[in-house]
Design a protein around this motif. Sequence first.
Motif, PDB file in Angstrom:
ATOM      1  N   ASP A  74       0.817  -1.214   0.000  1.00 21.95           N
ATOM      2  CA  ASP A  74       0.000   0.000   0.000  1.00 21.95           C
ATOM      3  C   ASP A  74       0.854   1.268   0.000  1.00 21.95           C
ATOM      4  OD1 ASP A  74      -2.293  -1.378  -0.169  1.00 21.95           O
ATOM      5  OD2 ASP A  74      -2.874  -1.199   1.942  1.00 21.95           O
ATOM      6  N   THR A  75       2.061   1.139   0.553  1.00 25.71           N
ATOM      7  CA  THR A  75       2.924   2.327   0.663  1.00 25.71           C
ATOM      8  C   THR A  75       3.430   2.810  -0.695  1.00 25.71           C
ATOM      9  OG1 THR A  75       4.750   0.802   1.052  1.00 25.71           O
ATOM     10  CG2 THR A  75       3.762   1.843   3.003  1.00 25.71           C
ATOM     11  N   GLU A  76       3.353   1.926  -1.689  1.00 23.07           N
ATOM     12  CA  GLU A  76       3.826   2.338  -3.026  1.00 23.07           C
ATOM     13  C   GLU A  76       2.972   3.489  -3.561  1.00 23.07           C
ATOM     14  OE1 GLU A  76       6.528   1.323  -3.980  1.00 23.07           O
ATOM     15  OE2 GLU A  76       6.847  -0.802  -3.521  1.00 23.07           O
ATOM     16  N   LEU A  77       1.692   3.497  -3.160  1.00 28.31           N
ATOM     17  CA  LEU A  77       0.798   4.570  -3.601  1.00 28.31           C
ATOM     18  C   LEU A  77       1.378   5.937  -3.218  1.00 28.31           C
ATOM     19  CD1 LEU A  77      -1.992   5.626  -4.634  1.00 28.31           C
ATOM     20  CD2 LEU A  77      -2.856   5.227  -2.327  1.00 28.31           C
ATOM     21  N   TYR A  78       1.891   6.023  -1.986  1.00 30.36           N
ATOM     22  CA  TYR A  78       2.399   7.323  -1.501  1.00 30.36           C
ATOM     23  C   TYR A  78       3.701   7.688  -2.195  1.00 30.36           C
ATOM     24  CZ  TYR A  78      -1.174   6.003   1.745  1.00 30.36           C
ATOM     25  OH  TYR A  78      -2.373   5.596   2.251  1.00 30.36           O
ATOM     26  N   ARG A  79       4.503   6.664  -2.537  1.00 29.93           N
ATOM     27  CA  ARG A  79       5.750   6.939  -3.252  1.00 29.93           C
ATOM     28  C   ARG A  79       5.442   7.505  -4.632  1.00 29.93           C
ATOM     29  NH1 ARG A  79       9.476   2.055  -3.740  1.00 29.93           N
ATOM     30  NH2 ARG A  79      11.032   3.622  -4.217  1.00 29.93           N
ATOM     31  N   VAL A  80       4.413   6.936  -5.260  1.00 27.55           N
ATOM     32  CA  VAL A  80       4.045   7.419  -6.605  1.00 27.55           C
ATOM     33  C   VAL A  80       3.526   8.850  -6.505  1.00 27.55           C
ATOM     34  CG1 VAL A  80       2.442   7.096  -8.532  1.00 27.55           C
ATOM     35  CG2 VAL A  80       3.553   5.112  -7.479  1.00 27.55           C
ATOM     36  N   ARG A  81       2.723   9.105  -5.471  1.00 20.45           N
ATOM     37  CA  ARG A  81       2.170  10.457  -5.316  1.00 20.45           C
ATOM     38  C   ARG A  81       3.270  11.507  -5.148  1.00 20.45           C
ATOM     39  NH1 ARG A  81      -3.016   9.014  -1.418  1.00 20.45           N
ATOM     40  NH2 ARG A  81      -4.490   8.626  -3.128  1.00 20.45           N
ATOM     41  N   GLY A  82       4.434  11.042  -4.673  1.00 18.81           N
ATOM     42  CA  GLY A  82       5.537  11.975  -4.427  1.00 18.81           C
ATOM     43  C   GLY A  82       6.355  12.293  -5.671  1.00 18.81           C
ATOM     44  N   VAL A  83       6.062  11.617  -6.785  1.00 19.95           N
ATOM     45  CA  VAL A  83       6.860  11.861  -8.003  1.00 19.95           C
ATOM     46  C   VAL A  83       6.405  13.163  -8.662  1.00 19.95           C
ATOM     47  CG1 VAL A  83       7.427  10.972 -10.311  1.00 19.95           C
ATOM     48  CG2 VAL A  83       7.211   9.393  -8.380  1.00 19.95           C
ATOM     49  N   GLU A  84       7.377  13.932  -9.125  1.00 13.97           N
ATOM     50  CA  GLU A  84       7.077  15.221  -9.743  1.00 13.97           C
ATOM     51  C   GLU A  84       6.303  15.012 -11.051  1.00 13.97           C
ATOM     52  OE1 GLU A  84      10.534  17.567 -10.410  1.00 13.97           O
ATOM     53  OE2 GLU A  84       9.387  19.060 -11.539  1.00 13.97           O
ATOM     54  N   GLY A  85       5.246  15.780 -11.220  1.00 17.46           N
ATOM     55  CA  GLY A  85       4.433  15.655 -12.438  1.00 17.46           C
ATOM     56  C   GLY A  85       3.175  14.841 -12.210  1.00 17.46           C
ATOM     57  N   VAL A  86       3.053  14.202 -11.040  1.00 19.69           N
ATOM     58  CA  VAL A  86       1.850  13.419 -10.731  1.00 19.69           C
ATOM     59  C   VAL A  86       0.789  14.372 -10.185  1.00 19.69           C
ATOM     60  CG1 VAL A  86       0.855  11.631  -9.240  1.00 19.69           C
ATOM     61  CG2 VAL A  86       3.084  11.269 -10.339  1.00 19.69           C
ATOM     62  N   ASP A  87      -0.355  14.434 -10.868  1.00 16.93           N
ATOM     63  CA  ASP A  87      -1.453  15.298 -10.409  1.00 16.93           C
ATOM     64  C   ASP A  87      -2.238  14.573  -9.320  1.00 16.93           C
ATOM     65  OD1 ASP A  87      -3.085  17.474 -10.320  1.00 16.93           O
ATOM     66  OD2 ASP A  87      -4.404  16.774 -11.933  1.00 16.93           O
ATOM     67  N   TRP A  88      -2.573  13.334  -9.606  1.00 15.91           N
ATOM     68  CA  TRP A  88      -3.235  12.498  -8.606  1.00 15.91           C
ATOM     69  C   TRP A  88      -2.828  11.050  -8.821  1.00 15.91           C
ATOM     70  CZ3 TRP A  88      -5.974   9.023 -11.361  1.00 15.91           C
ATOM     71  CH2 TRP A  88      -6.526   9.413 -12.586  1.00 15.91           C
ATOM     72  N   ALA A  89      -2.917  10.272  -7.757  1.00 18.73           N
ATOM     73  CA  ALA A  89      -2.637   8.834  -7.850  1.00 18.73           C
ATOM     74  C   ALA A  89      -3.599   8.130  -6.906  1.00 18.73           C
ATOM     75  CB  ALA A  89      -1.192   8.528  -7.464  1.00 18.73           C
ATOM     76  N   VAL A  90      -4.291   7.115  -7.426  1.00 20.79           N
ATOM     77  CA  VAL A  90      -5.293   6.404  -6.612  1.00 20.79           C
ATOM     78  C   VAL A  90      -5.050   4.900  -6.697  1.00 20.79           C
ATOM     79  CG1 VAL A  90      -7.087   8.190  -6.842  1.00 20.79           C
ATOM     80  CG2 VAL A  90      -6.944   6.341  -8.551  1.00 20.79           C
ATOM     81  N   PRO A  91      -5.489   4.173  -5.678  1.00 22.43           N
ATOM     82  CA  PRO A  91      -5.278   2.720  -5.714  1.00 22.43           C
ATOM     83  C   PRO A  91      -6.371   2.027  -6.526  1.00 22.43           C
ATOM     84  CG  PRO A  91      -6.344   3.336  -3.672  1.00 22.43           C
ATOM     85  CD  PRO A  91      -6.129   4.619  -4.412  1.00 22.43           C
TER      86      PRO A  91
END
Lengths: 386, 243
Positions: A74-91
């Motif tokens: 589940d923590t991968e979701l937060y890592r993805v959200r932290g990438v520059e250029g990501v507007d939103w990320a959902v599971p």
Amino acid sequence: MNFVALKMLIGDRAKYIGIIVGITFASLLITQQLAIFTGIMTRTFGAITDLGQPDVWVMDPKVQFIDDVKPLQDTELYRVRGVEGVDWAVPLYKGLLKARLSNGNFQTCNVFGLDDATLIGGPPEMVEGRVEDLRRADSVIVDEYAAVGKLAGPPREPGGKPEPLRVGATIELNDHRAIVVGICRVQRTFQSQPVVYTTYSRATTFAPRERKLLSFVLVGAKAGVEPEELCARIQAATGLAAQTREGFKWTTAMYFLKYTGIPINFGIAVLLGFLVGTAIAGQTFYNFTLDNLKQFGALKAMGAGNATLLRMILLQALLVGMIGYGLGVGVAATFGILSRNSELAFRLPWQILAVTATAVTVICMLSALISIRKVITLEPAIVFKG
Amino acid sequence: MIQHTETAVVCRGVKKVYGEGASSVQALRGVDLEVRSGELLMLVGPSGCGKTTLISVIAGILDPTGGECIVFGENLAAMPQSRRTAFRGKSIGFVFQAYNLLPALSAAENVAVPLLILGQRRAQALQRAQAALEKVGMGDRSHSRPSQLSGGQQQRVAIARALVHDPRLVVCDEPTSALDADTGQRVMSLLREVAIAPGRALVIVTHDSRTFHFADRIARMDDGHIESITDNAAEPASARHAP
């Protein structure tokens, strides 16, 4: 001389029809088989097509296609959200769960668990109910084909029609109670399993307990950020695989092309259509030329040059080719329309029409070539031989 | 360009061999022949004597193995294929034993074919074809298909087709052999009536002795060469029927 060529062809009614039947058969078989092949291939990535909002799909690097789920932490979701250029990320949860039907049967369903807050990734079209109804307790949305088919209840009377699953009905998903709050329209899946939507948190309670349950992370790119570029950034930052929507569709289709016998089976059918069509059309066209050899000889004696005769034969081939192509494609399209509401996968994009047109052109050229050779090498003196 | 000569066709030492080696057949063994403009010359002789081979060479649809054949001043064998084909289309009319009418076309359309080959527009060609059919007494059957016509009528259509483009040489291969005696006489009479014209030569291959009296000259062939040439004007009509 064009009208002479056409009258010669049409005048020999039996052969004219024979050539057209050959080309029609080839055109029909090639178009129909390619359309079914394309339909099946489209179904392999139907879920990706239905999930229209995300620009990028993030997954385990070992994932080979949409149904090859390798859960993430589940923590991968937060890592993805932290990438520059990501507007939103959902599971997104995607898994196969067993539904117990009211008649006691079990049916494996393709269950999608959507982000509880945004419901991103929901069904593309609702037939009944609203996507927001998923916020109600134990709620699920099922697809319309499943509602009247595989998830339908037993008939009210013996021998009657199965009772369609309606809004408000209850089903059991992996021993958990689920209430149908909506019916949606989705693309058929490759295995034609019922599609069930619910929220992410509820899906993870329906699913058997596992350490990791996050199937994919769906990502929206910020304005001005190219999805391909964002994929590269996510991969570099997280070590996960990231693919654009189109890229993931292609990866999925390529898996099925590479590891299943589907392309070979359809390829053989298409090849057979091509060969049989060529054989029928070529043989009949050649017979037509042989039958008219004296006439061609007479034309040659009377001053018709090889170029004129070549044009005449090509025109004849063009006419039968166009009619045969039109009929074949027409019958294939009618077949597709008539099978629209069936389980048959049929998709007829313009590219298939172009492929069939090319194949028919080759068939006509091959057929004409044998005749052309015969006529070009024909001695006009043949006309004086009895 | 066609040169105007008094002599339409001159064949000098024309030879034709079919096949090679031991199985070869010598069809023409050095034929010398002149066909004059404005005359009807009949090539007669037994089957296999080389009549058809000779008119095929004269008409430019068969190359001789030796010698030369000059048609209106042109050596057809020396011409490139495309020019020879064009020459045939413009200058030679054909009447075949088996008519060789296109079964899918009407009589008028069949007659129009030589004009269409020459590149004339369809409407104009059909108009001229209708006039040619009138000339051979088939004007009222212009819409009929060959299968709807008798043998004599088909041969009349074939004659109209051979003449429609006003050729300078008309070659006919056994034009009466598929017809009964009366019809054959009528067809030959028609050929003489409509095909003979100043500047035009007519070469007819036949073995039908009943039609010999229609010829101006008769060239008798045997075993690949001309045995004799008879001038009908110098011969009593009764003697012309000799085989």
